[in-house]
Enzyme design. Structure first.
Site, PDB file in Angstrom:
ATOM      1  N   GLY A 129       2.755  -1.176   4.276  1.00  0.00           N
ATOM      2  CA  GLY A 129       2.704   0.245   3.933  1.00  0.00           C
ATOM      3  C   GLY A 129       4.096   0.775   3.618  1.00  0.00           C
ATOM      4  N   GLY A 130       4.699   1.452   4.585  1.00  0.00           N
ATOM      5  CA  GLY A 130       5.979   2.138   4.379  1.00  0.00           C
ATOM      6  C   GLY A 130       7.036   1.262   3.714  1.00  0.00           C
ATOM      7  N   GLU A 190      -5.176  -5.157  10.833  1.00  0.00           N
ATOM      8  CA  GLU A 190      -4.191  -4.087  10.973  1.00  0.00           C
ATOM      9  C   GLU A 190      -4.469  -3.318  12.265  1.00  0.00           C
ATOM     10  OE1 GLU A 190      -2.314  -2.911   7.038  1.00  0.00           O
ATOM     11  OE2 GLU A 190      -4.139  -1.733   7.193  1.00  0.00           O
ATOM     12  N   HIS A 199      -9.500   0.856   5.120  1.00  0.00           N
ATOM     13  CA  HIS A 199      -8.205   1.065   5.774  1.00  0.00           C
ATOM     14  C   HIS A 199      -8.420   2.014   6.960  1.00  0.00           C
ATOM     15  CE1 HIS A 199      -4.119   2.492   6.461  1.00  0.00           C
ATOM     16  NE2 HIS A 199      -3.707   1.408   5.823  1.00  0.00           N
ATOM     17  N   SER A 239       3.497  -2.039  10.398  1.00  0.00           N
ATOM     18  CA  SER A 239       4.948  -1.981  10.604  1.00  0.00           C
ATOM     19  C   SER A 239       5.647  -3.314  10.332  1.00  0.00           C
ATOM     20  CB  SER A 239       5.269  -1.453  12.016  1.00  0.00           C
ATOM     21  OG  SER A 239       4.805  -0.124  12.158  1.00  0.00           O
ATOM     22  N   GLU A 245      -6.907   4.515   7.973  1.00  0.00           N
ATOM     23  CA  GLU A 245      -6.792   5.950   7.659  1.00  0.00           C
ATOM     24  C   GLU A 245      -8.083   6.457   7.013  1.00  0.00           C
ATOM     25  OE1 GLU A 245      -3.057   5.653   5.540  1.00  0.00           O
ATOM     26  OE2 GLU A 245      -2.102   5.085   7.422  1.00  0.00           O
ATOM     27  N   GLY A 249       2.257   2.347  10.635  1.00  0.00           N
ATOM     28  CA  GLY A 249       3.148   3.487  10.443  1.00  0.00           C
ATOM     29  C   GLY A 249       3.850   3.958  11.699  1.00  0.00           C
ATOM     30  N   ASN A 282       0.865  -1.183   0.000  1.00  0.00           N
ATOM     31  CA  ASN A 282       0.000   0.000   0.000  1.00  0.00           C
ATOM     32  C   ASN A 282       0.902   1.233   0.000  1.00  0.00           C
ATOM     33  OD1 ASN A 282      -1.839   2.036   0.499  1.00  0.00           O
ATOM     34  ND2 ASN A 282      -2.155   1.489   2.663  1.00  0.00           N
ATOM     35  N   TRP A 283       0.991   1.875  -1.156  1.00  0.00           N
ATOM     36  CA  TRP A 283       1.897   3.030  -1.270  1.00  0.00           C
ATOM     37  C   TRP A 283       1.362   4.262  -0.552  1.00  0.00           C
ATOM     38  CZ3 TRP A 283       3.705   3.278  -7.134  1.00  0.00           C
ATOM     39  CH2 TRP A 283       4.420   2.117  -7.441  1.00  0.00           C
ATOM     40  N   LYS A 284       0.100   4.242  -0.159  1.00  0.00           N
ATOM     41  CA  LYS A 284      -0.562   5.426   0.414  1.00  0.00           C
ATOM     42  C   LYS A 284      -0.391   6.606  -0.555  1.00  0.00           C
ATOM     43  CE  LYS A 284       0.474   3.587   4.940  1.00  0.00           C
ATOM     44  NZ  LYS A 284       0.085   3.682   6.331  1.00  0.00           N
TER      45      LYS A 284
HETATM   46  C1  PEP Z   1      -0.785   0.138   5.949  1.00  0.00           C
HETATM   47  O1  PEP Z   1      -0.799   1.281   5.514  1.00  0.00           O
HETATM   48  O2  PEP Z   1      -1.699  -0.642   5.662  1.00  0.00           O
HETATM   49  C2  PEP Z   1       0.329  -0.300   6.793  1.00  0.00           C
HETATM   50  C3  PEP Z   1       0.320  -1.488   7.318  1.00  0.00           C
HETATM   51  O3  PEP Z   1       1.350   0.621   6.970  1.00  0.00           O
HETATM   52  P1  PEP Z   1       2.804   0.321   7.624  1.00  0.00           P
HETATM   53  O4  PEP Z   1       3.304  -0.967   7.042  1.00  0.00           O
HETATM   54  O5  PEP Z   1       3.629   1.498   7.219  1.00  0.00           O
HETATM   55  O6  PEP Z   1       2.597   0.220   9.096  1.00  0.00           O
END
Ligand code: PEP
Length: 249
Positions: free
Chosen positions: A233-234, A167, A95, A212, A97, A173, A9-11
């Site tokens: 994500g990141g 999640e 998600h 994470s 967010e 994040g 997930n590039w956000k």
């Molecule tokens: C996400 O955005 O779904 C996520 C899991 O982010 P991260 O891996 O950065 O915690």
């Protein structure tokens, strides 16, 4: 035996040039990987670009969000059929967010899940508790509510046409990852919630962990019996790191 699935997930990150470098790097890195499904979810404006970059590779395309409506006078929205038309296989739904920053309710998330299915996409339903909810001991109640809203909307049999990502909000994040035991415990609870309604759906549905995930903690998480991969994500913004996570699966 459920297949492993890793979704990046590039956000709201990327640019024409950066995407080309990232995807070309990823394609070069994953040539040795077999037996894992891999998908990436760029922002809407780059779906067509990334579709071209991944053509002929094992990487599949996903969207980070979609409209709960099919088409029409909904300015700024992107419909499920448009995403299918652009070559998407997956669409993230609910998600954290989207839920916390854009006020998406369980009912809206359920409508989005249904809209994705209707267009032939695989919805990836994100569920998870906040840090406060975990401290208050309501984790299981929260994920049960979030999941049941979708089951009530589409029927339990349709759940296996999607994917569920656990999640924990406190892990997204933040660099704070759920321990493999913590993650497994909630994944098992999700499967039990489904099993109480339909055993075959519970056995078949892929459950991903997100929050994470890094190259150095992925293998232990993915080794848990009820964890079928990850939503990343990141760490999906680095070709080498994302490929390493895919290799762990
Ligand atoms: C996400 O955005 O779904 C996520 C899991 O982010 P991260 O891996 O950065 O915690």
């Amino acid at each position: 035996m459920r297949e492993k699935l890793i979704i990046g997930n590039w956000k709201m990150n990327g640019s024409d040039a950066a995407n080309a470098e990232l995807v070309q790097g990823l394609v070069a890195e994953i040539t040795d990987i077999e037996g894992v499904r891999i998908a990436i979810c760029p922002p809407f404006p780059y779906l067509a670009q990334v579709r071209g970059l991944i053509a002929g590779t094992m990487i599949r395309l996903g969207a980070q969000n979609l409209s709960d409506r099919a088409e029409g006078a909904f300015t700024g929205e992107v419909g499920a059929a448009m995403l299918a038309d652009l070559g998407c296989t997956f669409a993230l739904v609910g998600h954290s967010e989207r839920r916390s920053l854009y006020g998406e309710s369980d009912a809206v998330v359920a409508d989005k899940f249904a809209a994705a299915l209707q267009a032939g996409l695989t919805p990836v339903l994100c569920v998870g508790e906040t840090g406060d909810e975990r401290r208050e001991g309501t984790t299981h109640g929260v994920i049960a509510r979030q999941l049941q809203a979708v089951v009530d909307k589409v029927g339990v049999s349709k759940i296996a046409k999607g994917v569920i990502a656990y999640e924990p909000v406190w892990a997204i994040g933040t660099g704070e990852t759920a321990s493999p035991d913590q993650a497994q415990e909630v994944h098992q609870a999700l499967r039990q919630l489904l099993a109480a309604q339909d055993h075959s759906v519970a056995d078949a549905v892929q459950l991903l962990y997100g929050g994470s995930v890094r190259a150095d903690n992925a293998a232990e998480l993915f080794a848990q019996p009820d964890i079928d991969g990850g939503l990343i994500g990141g760490a999906s913004l680095s070709a080498a790191t994302f490929a390493s996570i895919c290799r762990s699966a």
